[in-house]
Design a protein around this motif. Sequence first.
Motif, mmCIF file in Angstrom:
data_model
loop_
_atom_site.group_PDB
_atom_site.id
_atom_site.type_symbol
_atom_site.label_atom_id
_atom_site.label_comp_id
_atom_site.label_asym_id
_atom_site.label_seq_id
_atom_site.Cartn_x
_atom_site.Cartn_y
_atom_site.Cartn_z
ATOM 1 N N ASP A 1 -20.173 84.674 140.058
ATOM 2 C CA ASP A 1 -21.125 83.685 140.587
ATOM 3 C C ASP A 1 -21.318 83.866 142.089
ATOM 4 N N GLU A 2 -20.214 84.053 142.811
ATOM 5 C CA GLU A 2 -20.288 84.246 144.267
ATOM 6 C C GLU A 2 -21.095 85.493 144.610
ATOM 7 N N ALA A 3 -20.920 86.555 143.825
ATOM 8 C CA ALA A 3 -21.649 87.805 144.072
ATOM 9 C C ALA A 3 -23.150 87.607 143.893
ATOM 10 N N ILE A 4 -23.526 86.799 142.889
ATOM 11 C CA ILE A 4 -24.955 86.532 142.658
ATOM 12 C C ILE A 4 -25.532 85.702 143.802
ATOM 13 N N ASP B 1 -23.970 77.249 142.905
ATOM 14 C CA ASP B 1 -23.116 77.925 141.924
ATOM 15 C C ASP B 1 -23.618 77.731 140.495
ATOM 16 N N ARG B 2 -24.157 76.550 140.201
ATOM 17 C CA ARG B 2 -24.647 76.290 138.838
ATOM 18 C C ARG B 2 -25.843 77.179 138.514
ATOM 19 N N THR B 3 -26.728 77.374 139.492
ATOM 20 C CA THR B 3 -27.871 78.264 139.280
ATOM 21 C C THR B 3 -27.394 79.704 139.119
ATOM 22 N N ALA B 4 -26.403 80.093 139.916
ATOM 23 C CA ALA B 4 -25.851 81.447 139.807
ATOM 24 C C ALA B 4 -25.254 81.675 138.422
ATOM 25 N N GLU B 5 -24.571 80.677 137.901
ATOM 26 C CA GLU B 5 -23.988 80.811 136.561
ATOM 27 C C GLU B 5 -25.076 80.936 135.501
ATOM 28 N N LEU C 1 -27.336 93.622 137.875
ATOM 29 C CA LEU C 1 -26.415 94.729 137.619
ATOM 30 C C LEU C 1 -25.862 95.266 138.940
ATOM 31 N N ASP C 2 -26.741 95.428 139.934
ATOM 32 C CA ASP C 2 -26.296 95.878 141.258
ATOM 33 C C ASP C 2 -25.396 94.835 141.920
ATOM 34 N N ALA C 3 -25.759 93.567 141.763
ATOM 35 C CA ALA C 3 -24.996 92.486 142.402
ATOM 36 C C ALA C 3 -23.576 92.393 141.857
ATOM 37 N N LEU C 4 -23.398 92.677 140.573
ATOM 38 C CA LEU C 4 -22.096 92.495 139.923
ATOM 39 C C LEU C 4 -21.252 93.768 139.867
ATOM 40 N N GLU C 5 -21.791 94.861 140.404
ATOM 41 C CA GLU C 5 -21.103 96.146 140.271
ATOM 42 C C GLU C 5 -19.716 96.136 140.911
ATOM 43 N N GLU C 6 -19.596 95.602 142.101
ATOM 44 C CA GLU C 6 -18.312 95.616 142.812
ATOM 45 C C GLU C 6 -17.258 94.793 142.075
ATOM 46 N N VAL C 7 -17.655 93.613 141.572
ATOM 47 C CA VAL C 7 -16.710 92.737 140.883
ATOM 48 C C VAL C 7 -16.281 93.348 139.556
ATOM 49 N N SER C 8 -17.225 93.860 138.784
ATOM 50 C CA SER C 8 -16.887 94.457 137.489
ATOM 51 C C SER C 8 -16.019 95.697 137.667
ATOM 52 N N SER C 9 -16.232 96.436 138.750
ATOM 53 C CA SER C 9 -15.416 97.630 139.012
ATOM 54 C C SER C 9 -13.964 97.262 139.258
#
Length: 354
Positions: free
Chosen positions: A195-198, A212-216, A257-265
């Motif tokens: 959520d923070e990454a988004i 945070d709710r919108t990000a979720e 996908l780009d926004a979440l790449e660091e966290v998923s890695s």
Amino acid sequence: MASFLQRIAKKMSLFSSDIGIDLGTATVLVYVKGKGVVLNEPSVVAVDKVSGKILAVGEEAQSMLGRTPGNIVAIRPLREGVISDYEMTERMIKEFIAKVQGIHLFKPNVVICVPSIITEVEERAVIDAGTQAGAKRVFLVEEPVAAAIGAGIDINRANGNLVVDIGGGTTDVAVISLGGIVESTSIKVAGDKFDEAIVKYVRRKHNALIGDRTAEEIKRTVGCVYPRSEEAIMEVRGRCLMTGLPRTFTVSSSEILDALEEVSSAIVEAVHWVLERTPPELTGDISANGITMTGGGSLIWGFDKLIASKTGIPTRVADEAVSCVAYGTGNCLENLSKMQDGTMNLSRQRQMKR
């Protein structure tokens, strides 16, 4: 006469049932013995700062996040898998127990799940919070063990299974065999970090601020950690950082996908770390059995595909992934006598009498 009083008491719910609690950073699930999962609500508490009175707990409190007047604060008493506000956690657990039990004469035994890597101080805080909230005894079970049980894995066999449990505050990765954890790690990277990454990405790319709710909601609707075959688009409302006025814009799945790449890695690296330290015989079992994913974070589109592509091991998301830990605690409740006499080989069997 005695049987008559017992029937009356049962109807009034005076005799308590044992309870299993998945005490998550984002969500609390409660399992009642003989009934199943009876409560699934956000771990949020709304409090009047002046009087200290709890105004709402769970879903009602969640709806107040970011929308309260000055004298009311909506807080999340757990952060990154551990208790950050002891008093609020205790009162929240008490409210949830009262909600599922009603009026009762006898205190219930309570099984609570905790991250696989937790300090003794953090353990004691969970036990004390459960005891002060009205539990007769508190038993702790590690989340990967409960998740594996809830996912239908027979953990008592001499056969290695790798479980990745992605919650709201922590991700637990563990290899389980013969009823215990052989190798594990717990990282404070999970649903909240997504959520923070988004939020950060939208601020940087679209020059807009969202909550945070919108990000979720974005994460659930168009979020992905592996390229989608078809692009998904979502309309988002936020506040323009240039003008301070409301603004509507669109985000696409490729952007997220780009926004979440660091966290998923970071989660993929944790899986690699555990696999590197797993005995060869168990690694062979895992290759045959595959990796099992549980927790709400595992439902982000393509997570199983991402881990399978990075490890070369078949990966699946468990049925009812969000509730796996709660169902695992339920199984522990059914075997509570074995936990009490120590014959059940669960990782944490600490208990405390009030």
